[in-house]
Design an enzyme around this catalytic site. Structure first.
Site, mmCIF file in Angstrom:
data_model
loop_
_atom_site.group_PDB
_atom_site.id
_atom_site.type_symbol
_atom_site.label_atom_id
_atom_site.label_comp_id
_atom_site.label_asym_id
_atom_site.label_seq_id
_atom_site.Cartn_x
_atom_site.Cartn_y
_atom_site.Cartn_z
ATOM 1 N N ARG A 168 0.673 -0.746 -0.374
ATOM 2 C CA ARG A 168 0.256 0.359 0.231
ATOM 3 C C ARG A 168 1.491 1.135 -0.323
ATOM 4 O O ARG A 168 1.769 1.546 0.653
ATOM 5 C CB ARG A 168 -0.416 -0.360 1.683
ATOM 6 C CG ARG A 168 -2.073 -1.003 1.219
ATOM 7 C CD ARG A 168 -2.688 -1.137 2.424
ATOM 8 N NE ARG A 168 -3.926 -2.085 2.300
ATOM 9 C CZ ARG A 168 -4.877 -2.411 1.878
ATOM 10 N NH1 ARG A 168 -5.455 -0.856 0.854
ATOM 11 N NH2 ARG A 168 -5.697 -3.479 1.577
ATOM 12 N N HIS B 132 -12.419 -2.882 -2.769
ATOM 13 C CA HIS B 132 -13.319 -1.857 -2.522
ATOM 14 C C HIS B 132 -13.791 -1.754 -3.821
ATOM 15 O O HIS B 132 -14.446 -1.654 -4.219
ATOM 16 C CB HIS B 132 -12.609 -0.608 -1.719
ATOM 17 C CG HIS B 132 -13.715 -0.312 -0.519
ATOM 18 N ND1 HIS B 132 -11.986 -1.265 0.203
ATOM 19 C CD2 HIS B 132 -14.074 0.686 0.838
ATOM 20 C CE1 HIS B 132 -12.673 -0.175 1.687
ATOM 21 N NE2 HIS B 132 -13.755 0.743 1.650
ATOM 22 N N ARG C 226 -9.920 6.141 -3.549
ATOM 23 C CA ARG C 226 -9.046 5.305 -3.128
ATOM 24 C C ARG C 226 -7.473 5.832 -3.264
ATOM 25 O O ARG C 226 -6.506 5.226 -2.419
ATOM 26 C CB ARG C 226 -9.426 3.730 -3.234
ATOM 27 C CG ARG C 226 -10.672 2.955 -2.982
ATOM 28 C CD ARG C 226 -11.378 3.075 -1.495
ATOM 29 N NE ARG C 226 -10.437 2.025 -0.495
ATOM 30 C CZ ARG C 226 -10.695 1.290 0.250
ATOM 31 N NH1 ARG C 226 -10.840 2.313 1.507
ATOM 32 N NH2 ARG C 226 -9.368 0.926 0.950
ATOM 33 N N HIS D 207 -4.024 2.913 -1.940
ATOM 34 C CA HIS D 207 -4.378 1.699 -2.916
ATOM 35 C C HIS D 207 -3.217 2.685 -4.147
ATOM 36 O O HIS D 207 -3.555 3.944 -3.886
ATOM 37 C CB HIS D 207 -5.129 1.372 -4.280
ATOM 38 C CG HIS D 207 -6.502 0.651 -2.980
ATOM 39 N ND1 HIS D 207 -5.348 -0.677 -2.443
ATOM 40 C CD2 HIS D 207 -6.935 0.048 -2.202
ATOM 41 C CE1 HIS D 207 -6.278 -1.984 -1.652
ATOM 42 N NE2 HIS D 207 -7.518 -0.633 -1.937
#
Length: 358
Positions: free
Chosen positions: A82, A118, A171, A177
């Site tokens: 991440r 997500h 995101r 991300h």
């Protein structure tokens, strides 16, 4: 590898650009990140669709659960970093001058980053909803109806892609991300949803089938984890990284760990199977009241209100195994409430009212 470092470094530049130039849209982007939260499938989308169309509602839970399970397995295989921790540990920046990425309360996800859960959850469930809505118009035959179907098709798929792009940007904006991770998540979600377009057997699955599916998903995931652990590969490697580099320790949530999502999904699938195969479901949703608009509206309103009360119940996190056990029970209770408990109560209430009027 050089390719991944290049993807990550370019992704960091995109994140910096978004955080700098789209600051005015921060509230909207944070909202869209919540819209893409897979948990909304069980507490918002499913209650609405199940009372309108039980076939679509059932498919939605299956798609969400199997999609999230594949997401977990892919995350364990791909070992995706991440952004908020990668910039702190990579050696590609000279003189240790790593870029500064802003973090938010929803940034500190603890699982691996690829593919985005997500983005995958949002794309699969919205794909189910759009295709379900279009199935009502595809049978129209006259020329004006065909034109209306084409306009509806264009409108709904435009909405679909606007939502997916917004979730993906959100995101990336919060630095949870990289761009390639959300893109992979969107297309993986579409593939899972499309696969269930050709799997009618889920509509007639028995409780035994639900239990077998749950056991397979759990045993495969746990076995995969234990085998790699024996090979000295820690699939929970991302959790200490998240704890180390999260700007605020209070933003770390056990609910974002890999096994928390697995338990939550298995609970939801079990609750759906228990509800659909219950006498309460057969009495209420298969009875004469099930065709009434008033019955469906009351079920939707009561289901949404009840599930919001469930969300007020905060599961204690001090003991990990207790958290997982209660999370499974809570997740099972939600579809059981929507499928059986609420419709049965509404059905009984309507029957009592009818008797009084007669």
């Amino acid at each position: 590898s050089i390719t991944m470092d290049l993807l990550h470094s370019n992704g960091v530049l995109i994140i910096q650009h978004l955080q700098r130039d789209y600051r005015a849209y921060q509230d909207f982007l944070n909202f869209m990140s919540h819209v893409g939260d897979p948990r909304n499938i069980f507490s918002i989308y499913f209650p609405l669709w199940f009372q309108l169309n039980q076939v679509v509602g059932t498919k939605m839970i299956w798609v969400a659960v199997i999609g999230d399970w594949f997401n977990l397995i892919f995350k364990w295989i791909l070992f995706g970093h991440r952004p908020y921790w990668w910039v702190q540990e990579t050696m590609i920046y000279p003189n240790r001058s790593s870029p500064c990425l802003e973090q938010f309360p929803i940034t500190c996800e603890t699982g691996p980053g690829s593919p985005s859960g997500h983005a995958m959850g949002s794309s699969c469930v919205w794909y189910v909803m759009v295709t379900a809505a279009l199935s009502y118009t595809v049978r129209w035959k006259d020329k004006s109806a065909v034109t209306l179907h084409r306009l509806t098709w264009s409108f709904l798929w435009s909405i679909f892609w606007i939502i997916q792009i917004s979730v993906c940007i959100s995101r990336v904006f919060i630095a949870t991300h990289f761009p390639h991770q959300v893109i992979l998540g969107v297309f993986a979600g579409i593939l899972v949803a499309e696969a269930f377009e050709h799997t009618p057997a889920i509509q007639t699955a028995s409780l035994r089938m639900y239990i077998k599916t749950n056991l397979f998903l759990f045993i495969f995931a746990l076995g995969f984890y234990l085998v790699l652990k024996l090979l000295d590969i820690d699939l929970l490697w991302s959790v200490p990284k998240a704890k180390k580099w999260c700007a605020n320790p209070e933003w770390i949530n056990i609910d974002t760990t890999p096994f928390a999502g697995l338990v939550r999904n298995l609970g939801a699938l079990f609750g759906l199977g228990l509800g659909i195969n219950s006498e309460m479901f057969i009495t209420s949703c298969k009875g004469k009241n099930s065709c009434k608009i008033s019955f469906r509206i009351l079920c939707i309103a009561a289901s949404l209100a009840t599930l919001q009360l469930y969300n007020l119940f905060k599961i204690p996190t001090h003991t990990e195994y207790l958290f997982y056990s209660l999370s499974f029970c809570k997740s099972a209770a939600m579809p059981l409430t929507v499928v059986a408990l609420v419709p049965y109560c509404v059905h009984s209430l309507m029957r009592t009212t009818e008797k009084k009027l007669n």
